[in-house]
Design an enzyme around this catalytic site. Structure first.
Site, short mmCIF file in Angstrom:
data_model
loop_
_atom_site.label_atom_id
_atom_site.label_comp_id
_atom_site.label_asym_id
_atom_site.label_seq_id
_atom_site.Cartn_x
_atom_site.Cartn_y
_atom_site.Cartn_z
CB SER A 1 -50.66 28.12 -22.95
OG SER A 1 -50.57 29.28 -23.75
CG ASP B 1 -47.44 27.07 -30.25
OD1 ASP B 1 -48.07 28.09 -30.59
OD2 ASP B 1 -47.48 26.59 -29.10
CG HIS C 1 -50.91 27.24 -28.31
ND1 HIS C 1 -49.66 27.35 -27.76
CD2 HIS C 1 -51.77 27.71 -27.36
CE1 HIS C 1 -49.75 27.86 -26.55
NE2 HIS C 1 -51.02 28.07 -26.27
#
Length: 648
Positions: free
Chosen positions: A198, A304, A335
């Site tokens: 991320s 995601d 995610h």
């Protein structure tokens, strides 16, 4: 050959004598010189743990002093005592104190002397005993670092780059946050690999895009490639909030007292109009892909909905244009870190990747297939290249059917129009569930049941020609696999995984830092359809994707929407659907008006990357196949995307 195109790491030389000499100089220990795998022969319990503060050369918080970023280090004591230099695995993060890392939200902890006790995740536990140093960097403005968070800008990227520079002897570090005693990185050979999920992976992308010397590889997981595309897509706001909110979310208490000016700059530079501004140009790493010297091992969940796969698609393609060495994993998750959806294979593959890229071991990973793709939950297949060889765009065209808004999809150009009215209360699951029913909020087009499998691989686009009734309009375009399947439940809590209670261990532990983590399992659901790619746009950006303008009601406009990258096989017997609609609830915000839009089908099409191209589509839609039952009841899919605050 330019330096940035020398993608292979140093390899064993042809002559055996030179091989042994090089290995003894460059690998952590001569005992591993002839090995194809680094071994856990060093003590983790006795590892050196230290902290330094690297001078970034910036003054982001405006206090008249150069910012220093905290760098926590864990490295093998035995190799330090032998005077041998080691490579570095580095994770630069804003989350080490505010929010935690990994599925168990681990934070850094420290002893009374300020040395790190717990380093989140398994990287230090696993790799330090194998002859690597692990470095955890607090981004400027977070935890024990000076400065301000600026959401992927000069401070975020500059603070992490400064650490790579220090590891290579080009920057200064100090033993304390405010002192004058310097610290040298004389224990490393400077060969650095960055990793992170991320925001952390985003920093790896951004640092690689500076072309910094010494950064040999990056492993970005679910990472952003352009911050504009995190907040907008082609002018359509993806969800409420901006970079100033995110900065405040991770700033340390000290930074919050000093960074009001930076917060205001972020707010002013990122108006919710969706216009491209200089702030976004400074946070676009795709444009600098030509500077990348490092190899890239990218990992992303195809479902995601936080950091969507358009980030992966545009980054992957830009790297390919510049010949960057690449590897990729694509999962069915949302995610989620690969440690939590394919743990054993991930640790093994990551180990071999770092051994090859940072230690120079000729373990064959560079000759293996480029791509691993999760085809069904926990079922993976490989491709020599990605997208696979023979993938070509096929232009698919919508045409009217027997009911309004329930059309057909094929290779022949359609005629006529289809009309729909934006309904911000509905989303892609509502549209897909009623694909075979005339409803006012969407226009849907489907093939007949396929007679053979059809594989999509890459980033589709949909060109829409529409006439709005209002000055503002947002558009959504989705591709849907219509047919029964069992998939990871990416819209549920966990985004495709369930966390179990039992633990497995990956590396060595200490009393303060366990290498044992909760196991996970695939969380699945049976569905009648599966949205495989999606994209959005503000119709007002028809002439300029970076600037939206009011529309003239009754005037026809054309724009092309880029959909998220995917790799999906539509099985024989299933159908492929294209849906065009307005607001996709909880994924984009509605426009100021409630438009009705008329699609000109003769000027609307989907450009879909298919293995085998248009001929493969023609073969898959020719002949006869069993017609699936049509029922009045809606089709079942995953649940609606929950309304929640998302942070990368």
């Amino acid at each position: 050959m330019p330096l940035r195109k020398r993608f292979t790491t140093w390899r064993p030389l042809a002559a055996a004598t030179l091989t042994l000499v090089a290995a003894s100089l460059l690998t952590p220990t001569a005992a591993q010189a002839g090995s194809r795998e680094s071994l856990p022969i060093y003590s983790y319990d006795q590892a050196i743990r230290q902290s330094v503060w690297v001078d970034t050369g910036l003054d982001g918080d405006g206090d008249g002093k150069k910012d220093r970023v905290a760098v926590d280090i864990v490295r093998p004591r035995e190799l330090a005592q032998q005077g041998r230099k080691v490579p570095v695995i580095m994770d630069a993060s804003p989350y080490y104190s505010c929010c935690g890392r990994g599925n168990e939200s681990q934070l850094k902890t420290y002893d009374a002397n300020g040395n790190v006790v717990q380093m989140p995740l398994f990287y230090d536990n696993y790799f330090v005993p194998r002859g690597y140093a692990f470095v955890g960097v607090d981004l400027a403005g977070t935890n024990r670092s000076d400065g301000c968070v600026d959401i992927g800008g000069p401070s975020d990227i500059g603070s992490a780059k400064a650490v790579v520079d220090w590891l290579n002897g080009r920057a200064t570090a100090y033993t304390t946050r405010t002192g004058t005693t310097t610290a040298k990185a004389d224990w490393t050979n400077g060969r650095t690999g960055m990793i992170g999920k991320s925001w952390d992976g985003t920093i790896a992308n951004g640092v690689a895009a500076t072309g910094v010397k010494g950064l040999k590889t990056i492993v970005p997981i679910s990472a952003i490639s352009s911050w504009y595309d995190y907040y907008f897509q082609q002018g359509a706001p993806l969800y409420d909030g901006g970079p100033d909110d995110l900065s405040d979310y991770v700033d340390s208490p000290d930074a919050r007292t000093k960074c009001a000016a930076v917060q205001q700059q972020l707010k002013n530079g990122a108006p919710r109009t969706g216009d491209w501004t200089p702030l976004w140009s400074g946070r676009d790493y795709v444009k600098d892909a030509g500077k990348v010297r490092a190899s890239v091992f990218a990992v992303h969940g195809m479902q995601d909905l936080n950091v969507r796969t358009n980030h992966l698609g545009q980054w992957w393609n830009a790297l390919a244009q510049h010949g960057v060495k690449r590897k990729i994993w694509l999962s069915q998750t949302g995610h989620v870190d690969p440690f939590d959806f394919r743990r054993g294979a991930w640790v093994d593959t990551l180990h071999r990747w770092f051994d090859h890229e940072l230690l120079g071991y000729d373990n064959g990973i560079d000759r293996e297939p480029t791509a691993d793709v999760e085809r069904h939950p926990d079922q993976w297949e490989t491709s020599r290249a990605w997208p696979p060889s023979g993938t070509r765009a096929a232009t698919l065209r919508p045409a009217v059917g027997t009911q309004p808004g329930v059309g057909v999809l094929g290779l022949r150009k359609g005629t006529g129009t289809e009309t729909f009215t934006d309904n911000p209360a509905l989303d892609e699951t509502d549209w897909s569930a009623k694909i075979d029913t005339a409803t006012p909020e969407k226009a849907g087009f489907t093939t007949g049941p396929l007679t053979r499998d059809l594989r999509l691989a890459g980033s589709p686009t949909v060109t829409v020609t529409a006439t709005p009734t209002t000055p503002t309009a947002h558009l959504s375009a989705v591709l849907v696999d219509l047919g029964p399947d069992t998939i990871r439940d990416y819209a549920a809590s966990g985004e495709g995984i369930s966390t179990l209670t039992n633990r497995t261990c990956w590396g060595a532990s200490t009393a303060g830092d366990s290498a044992c983590f909760k196991e996970t399992a695939a969380r699945t659901t049976a569905v009648d359809y599966n949205v495989v790619s999606r994209g959005w746009a503000d119709l007002g950006t028809y002439a300029n994707p970076g600037h939206g303008v009011p529309l003239t009601p009754g005037k026809r406009y054309t724009l092309t929407i880029t959909l998220a990258a995917t790799d999906h096989v539509i099985p024989a017997g299933h159908r492929l659907a294209l849906i065009v609609a307005g607001t996709d609830k909880n994924l984009i915000e509605p426009p100021a008006d409630t438009p009705t839009l008329a699609l000109d089908l003769s000027r609307t099409s989907a450009n879909v990357p298919l293995v085998g191209g248009a001929p493969a589509f023609a073969r898959a839609t020719s002949g006869t196949a069993a017609t699936p039952p049509r029922t009045i009841a809606p089709l079942d899919g995953v649940g609606p995307v929950p309304e929640a605050r998302r942070v990368p």
